[in-house]
Enzyme design. Structure first.
Site, short mmCIF file in Angstrom:
data_model
loop_
_atom_site.label_atom_id
_atom_site.label_comp_id
_atom_site.label_asym_id
_atom_site.label_seq_id
_atom_site.Cartn_x
_atom_site.Cartn_y
_atom_site.Cartn_z
N ARG A 38 -1.58 3.35 1.53
CA ARG A 38 -0.26 2.81 1.81
C ARG A 38 0.84 3.87 1.82
O ARG A 38 1.96 3.60 2.21
CB ARG A 38 0.13 1.78 0.74
CG ARG A 38 -0.59 0.48 0.88
CD ARG A 38 0.00 -0.55 -0.07
NE ARG A 38 -0.53 -1.87 0.23
CZ ARG A 38 -1.69 -2.33 -0.23
NH1 ARG A 38 -2.42 -1.58 -1.01
NH2 ARG A 38 -2.10 -3.53 0.09
N GLN A 103 -5.63 -2.56 -8.60
CA GLN A 103 -5.41 -2.79 -7.17
C GLN A 103 -6.40 -1.97 -6.35
O GLN A 103 -6.43 -2.07 -5.14
CB GLN A 103 -3.99 -2.35 -6.80
CG GLN A 103 -2.89 -3.13 -7.48
CD GLN A 103 -1.51 -2.57 -7.16
OE1 GLN A 103 -1.17 -1.45 -7.55
NE2 GLN A 103 -0.70 -3.33 -6.45
N ILE A 105 -10.06 -0.47 -4.92
CA ILE A 105 -11.28 -1.11 -4.41
C ILE A 105 -12.47 -0.18 -4.54
O ILE A 105 -13.54 -0.43 -3.99
CB ILE A 105 -11.10 -1.51 -2.92
CG1 ILE A 105 -10.73 -0.28 -2.07
CG2 ILE A 105 -10.04 -2.60 -2.78
CD1 ILE A 105 -10.68 -0.56 -0.57
N HIS A 123 -7.81 -6.67 -5.50
CA HIS A 123 -8.04 -6.47 -4.06
C HIS A 123 -9.52 -6.34 -3.73
O HIS A 123 -9.88 -5.85 -2.67
CB HIS A 123 -7.25 -5.25 -3.55
CG HIS A 123 -5.76 -5.40 -3.70
ND1 HIS A 123 -4.88 -4.35 -3.58
CD2 HIS A 123 -5.00 -6.49 -3.96
CE1 HIS A 123 -3.64 -4.79 -3.77
NE2 HIS A 123 -3.68 -6.08 -4.01
N SER A 197 0.69 3.07 -9.84
CA SER A 197 1.09 2.05 -8.87
C SER A 197 2.60 2.11 -8.69
O SER A 197 3.34 2.22 -9.66
CB SER A 197 0.69 0.65 -9.34
OG SER A 197 1.23 -0.32 -8.44
#
Ligand SMILES: [Zn+2]
Length: 251
Positions: A38, A103, A105, A123, A197
């Site tokens: 992101r 969050q 994966i 997620h 995060s």
């Protein structure tokens, strides 16, 4: 430690805690070589993620999803837990941390020794796949070998459903059981540590606020400012591995 008041304060909070919850995001895994999808320049700013509705509707979207996943396989396979993951695992081993909400994966918390039932994956997990209809589990390597033969998106042997990595895609509902467990742990926390995060993705970012409302001390360790810095007890713009490793006393 005497000349590092932030480290002293973090250590004090951890030593006093009976129910720590650690909440991790991409920043803990970038130290293991996994990029933040992101972030500016990250993969999703260059290539739009495939929406869940498109995955369901189109064989070509499913094929493209799998092509992208296999392109990242070497990176995921090579990634190993770093000092930050090991510090979190040590907190769980000691019984200080009750749960890790993530969050990420990449499965690196489990790889670092945190029992799978203590890791709450908001997620999902990309290190294996499952059938969207019957939830049957499939290994990535097995799917890859078959995909390389004819580029057909995998179908469940048992029920004919679509097989997809066990991640939550854009447009896919948050996993209700994980959300419920994350909420229960957050409310019970006396110390809530955010590690890596930026807390911009809701509903995940609501957990630190919830922890604070129920009386937990809030620690945020993140390189960049976050939207919740103002309500945190300590904000550490430092390496997660270094500060958490030092606070927990592991290398
Ligand atoms: Zn199935």
């Amino acid at each position: 430690m005497a000349d590092d008041p932030q480290l002293a304060e973090l250590t004090r909070l951890i030593d006093r805690s009976h129910h720590t919850v650690v909440f991790t995001g991409a920043g803990i895994s970038t130290e293991s070589g996994i990029p933040d999808f992101r972030s500016p320049g990250g993969i999703w700013t260059r290539m739009a993620p495939i929406d869940f509705a498109d995955f369901l509707a189109s064989e070509e979207a499913r094929r493209e999803t799998w092509r992208r996943r296999f392109a990242m396989e070497e990176m995921f396979r090579a990634a190993a837990p770093n000092r930050g993951h090991r510090a979190v695992a040590e907190l769980v081993r000691r019984g200080t941390a009750a749960a890790v909400i993530t969050q990420n994966i990449d499965g690196l918390h489990q790889a670092s020794g945190v029992p799978a039932d203590r890791v709450i994956e908001l997620h999902g997990n990309t290190t294996y796949a499952h059938c969207l209809d019957c939830a049957g589990r499939y290994e990535i390597e097995v799917i890859r070998r078959s995909f390389e033969r004819d580029e057909t998106a995998p179908i469940c042997n048992a029920c004919g459903g679509f097989v997809k990595t066990a991640t939550i895609s854009f447009g896919q509902a948050m996993p209700p059981e994980a959300m419920r467990r994350a909420e229960t742990e957050t409310i019970a926390a006396d110390l809530f540590i955010v590690a890596g995060s930026s807390l911009v993705v809701y509903p995940a970012a609501a957990f630190p606020e919830l922890a604070k409302r129920y009386g937990a001390a809030l620690v945020i360790i993140n390189r960049e400012p976050t939207g919740l810095d103002a309500i945190a007890d300590i904000v550490l713009r430092r390496s997660i591995g270094e500060i958490l490793g030092a606070a927990v006393g592991i290398d």
